[in-house]
Design an enzyme around this catalytic site. Structure first.
Site, PDB file in Angstrom:
ATOM      1  N   TYR A 104       0.837  -1.210   0.000  1.00  0.00           N
ATOM      2  CA  TYR A 104       0.000   0.000   0.000  1.00  0.00           C
ATOM      3  C   TYR A 104       0.870   1.258   0.000  1.00  0.00           C
ATOM      4  O   TYR A 104       0.668   2.169  -0.819  1.00  0.00           O
ATOM      5  CB  TYR A 104      -0.915  -0.035   1.227  1.00  0.00           C
ATOM      6  CG  TYR A 104      -1.700   1.228   1.486  1.00  0.00           C
ATOM      7  CD1 TYR A 104      -2.498   1.788   0.494  1.00  0.00           C
ATOM      8  CD2 TYR A 104      -1.638   1.856   2.723  1.00  0.00           C
ATOM      9  CE1 TYR A 104      -3.218   2.946   0.732  1.00  0.00           C
ATOM     10  CE2 TYR A 104      -2.364   3.011   2.976  1.00  0.00           C
ATOM     11  CZ  TYR A 104      -3.152   3.557   1.978  1.00  0.00           C
ATOM     12  OH  TYR A 104      -3.865   4.702   2.215  1.00  0.00           O
TER      13      TYR A 104
HETATM   14  P1  NAP Z   1     -13.228   3.887   1.725  1.00  0.00           P
HETATM   15  O1  NAP Z   1     -14.162   4.351   2.777  1.00  0.00           O
HETATM   16  O2  NAP Z   1     -12.886   2.438   1.662  1.00  0.00           O
HETATM   17  O3  NAP Z   1     -13.729   4.380   0.304  1.00  0.00           O
HETATM   18  C1  NAP Z   1     -13.017   4.009  -0.851  1.00  0.00           C
HETATM   19  C2  NAP Z   1     -13.693   4.578  -2.058  1.00  0.00           C
HETATM   20  O4  NAP Z   1     -12.993   4.127  -3.227  1.00  0.00           O
HETATM   21  C3  NAP Z   1     -15.123   4.158  -2.178  1.00  0.00           C
HETATM   22  O5  NAP Z   1     -15.891   5.257  -2.604  1.00  0.00           O
HETATM   23  C4  NAP Z   1     -15.069   3.081  -3.233  1.00  0.00           C
HETATM   24  O6  NAP Z   1     -16.299   3.114  -3.941  1.00  0.00           O
HETATM   25  C5  NAP Z   1     -13.926   3.551  -4.127  1.00  0.00           C
HETATM   26  N1  NAP Z   1     -13.304   2.458  -4.854  1.00  0.00           N
HETATM   27  C6  NAP Z   1     -12.599   1.417  -4.355  1.00  0.00           C
HETATM   28  N2  NAP Z   1     -12.216   0.594  -5.322  1.00  0.00           N
HETATM   29  C7  NAP Z   1     -12.693   1.112  -6.484  1.00  0.00           C
HETATM   30  C8  NAP Z   1     -12.636   0.721  -7.843  1.00  0.00           C
HETATM   31  N3  NAP Z   1     -12.010  -0.410  -8.241  1.00  0.00           N
HETATM   32  N4  NAP Z   1     -13.221   1.495  -8.774  1.00  0.00           N
HETATM   33  C9  NAP Z   1     -13.857   2.632  -8.409  1.00  0.00           C
HETATM   34  N5  NAP Z   1     -13.949   3.058  -7.146  1.00  0.00           N
HETATM   35  C10 NAP Z   1     -13.385   2.304  -6.188  1.00  0.00           C
HETATM   36  O7  NAP Z   1     -11.812   4.634   1.841  1.00  0.00           O
HETATM   37  P2  NAP Z   1     -11.323   5.919   2.662  1.00  0.00           P
HETATM   38  O8  NAP Z   1     -10.867   5.459   3.989  1.00  0.00           O
HETATM   39  O9  NAP Z   1     -12.297   7.025   2.546  1.00  0.00           O
HETATM   40  O10 NAP Z   1     -10.000   6.274   1.837  1.00  0.00           O
HETATM   41  C11 NAP Z   1     -10.053   7.110   0.695  1.00  0.00           C
HETATM   42  C12 NAP Z   1      -8.639   7.372   0.206  1.00  0.00           C
HETATM   43  O11 NAP Z   1      -7.870   7.917   1.269  1.00  0.00           O
HETATM   44  C13 NAP Z   1      -7.891   6.119  -0.260  1.00  0.00           C
HETATM   45  O12 NAP Z   1      -7.120   6.422  -1.386  1.00  0.00           O
HETATM   46  C14 NAP Z   1      -6.990   5.793   0.920  1.00  0.00           C
HETATM   47  O13 NAP Z   1      -5.835   5.099   0.532  1.00  0.00           O
HETATM   48  C15 NAP Z   1      -6.688   7.180   1.451  1.00  0.00           C
HETATM   49  N6  NAP Z   1      -6.337   7.209   2.868  1.00  0.00           N
HETATM   50  C16 NAP Z   1      -7.236   6.802   3.803  1.00  0.00           C
HETATM   51  C17 NAP Z   1      -6.875   6.847   5.141  1.00  0.00           C
HETATM   52  C18 NAP Z   1      -7.819   6.422   6.216  1.00  0.00           C
HETATM   53  O14 NAP Z   1      -7.378   6.232   7.382  1.00  0.00           O
HETATM   54  N7  NAP Z   1      -9.128   6.258   5.955  1.00  0.00           N
HETATM   55  C19 NAP Z   1      -5.590   7.290   5.521  1.00  0.00           C
HETATM   56  C20 NAP Z   1      -4.699   7.675   4.524  1.00  0.00           C
HETATM   57  C21 NAP Z   1      -5.086   7.649   3.200  1.00  0.00           C
HETATM   58  P3  NAP Z   1     -17.146   1.812  -4.316  1.00  0.00           P
HETATM   59  O15 NAP Z   1     -17.017   0.839  -3.177  1.00  0.00           O
HETATM   60  O16 NAP Z   1     -18.519   2.333  -4.552  1.00  0.00           O
HETATM   61  O17 NAP Z   1     -16.499   1.347  -5.541  1.00  0.00           O
END
Ligand code: NAP
Length: 244
Positions: free
Chosen positions: A152
């Protein structure tokens, strides 16, 4: 309604959940028309409803982002895009020897390849108009070794470098390219992480997780002219984790 982004369209990948949904709401609240993308139609409809509930406008485009073709199709369906938020991502944790080739390819497909080809499609169109903003969502885990997050972190480290490369490539033609680097944030995606999430939270000076809205505020800032001289930056929004 605040109109800082009026007459603009923002495309938010992964706008159906967590950080992306909060960013979509924040951008719409500042006047942007928001194109939300994700795979799940129900979550897409709910995100659009949430935006309309605060007086904004939005559409949902169902897309499984997995390769150059899906990224190009999304870019074409979205129409004119002034703000691109490359947020969709997956973050499986685990040992290197337990990672299949399929898992490896899936992480790089959504976290690196999809943003790459979205930028390849949309940045030149922004450059033709002489303005645009691209915000990549990376992670604090791109900046240090974590025993369970090598794949990741490596994918997001690639996105971090691409942020700087694209700033060099498209900046001279009026496109600002920056990244937000979040720390642990409570979302649907991190809900099942348990103790691993708590350990990440405990390692940062603020000692608490972020709300998605706190990351969205940083994305919104980078999307607006308030960040008019911010170019190629990686804004840490991690409770201080990367500072210690
Ligand atoms: P999340 O709640 O799991 O949401 C992920 C989103 O990505 C969902 O809207 C999902 O939509 C979409 N997605 C996943 N696979 C996909 C695919 N193959 N095609 C199209 N859409 C896809 O994630 P989050 O925690 O909000 O994280 C969002 C971003 O922030 C990510 O890039 C993550 O690496 C980054 N981030 C998160 C954290 C954290 O602690 N949460 C920390 C650092 C960075 P569908 O399921 O509808 O496809």
């Amino acid at each position: 309604m605040d109109s800082e982004l009026s007459n603009t369209t923002a495309l938010v990948t992964g706008g159906t959940s967590g950080i992306g949904r909060a960013a979509a709401v924040a951008l719409a609240g500042s006047g942007a028309h928001v194109v939300v993308s994700g795979r799940d139609q129900n979550r897409g409809d709910q995100a659009v409803e949430a935006i309309r509930a605060v007086g904004g406008t939005a559409d949902f485009l169902a897309t499984d982002l997995r390769d150059a073709t899906s990224a190009r199709e999304l870019a074409d369906r979205a129409g004119q895009v002034d703000v691109l938020v490359n947020n969709a991502g997956i973050f499986p944790f685990g040992p290197t020897e337990g990672t299949s080739e399929q898992d490896f390819d899936a992480v790089f497909a959504i976290n690196v390849k999809a943003p790459y080809f979205l930028v390849a499609s949309l940045a030149p169109r922004m450059a033709e108009r002489g303005r645009g903003a691209i915000i990549n969502v990376t992670t604090m885990a791109a900046g240090f070794g974590d025993a369970e997050a090598g794949l990741y972190g490596a994918s997001k480290a690639a996105l971090t470098l691409l942020t700087k490369s694209w700033a060099a490539e498209y900046g001279p033609r009026g496109v600002r390219v920056n990244a937000v680097s979040p720390g642990p944030t409570r979302t649907e995606g991190t809900a099942s992480m348990g103790e691993a999430f708590d350990a990440l939270v405990a390692a940062a000076p603020l000692g608490r997780p972020a709300a998605p809205e706190e990351i969205a505020d940083a994305i919104l800032y980078l999307a607006t002219d308030r960040a008019s001289f911010v170019q190629g930056a990686v804004l840490a929004v991690d409770g201080g984790r990367s500072a210690v």
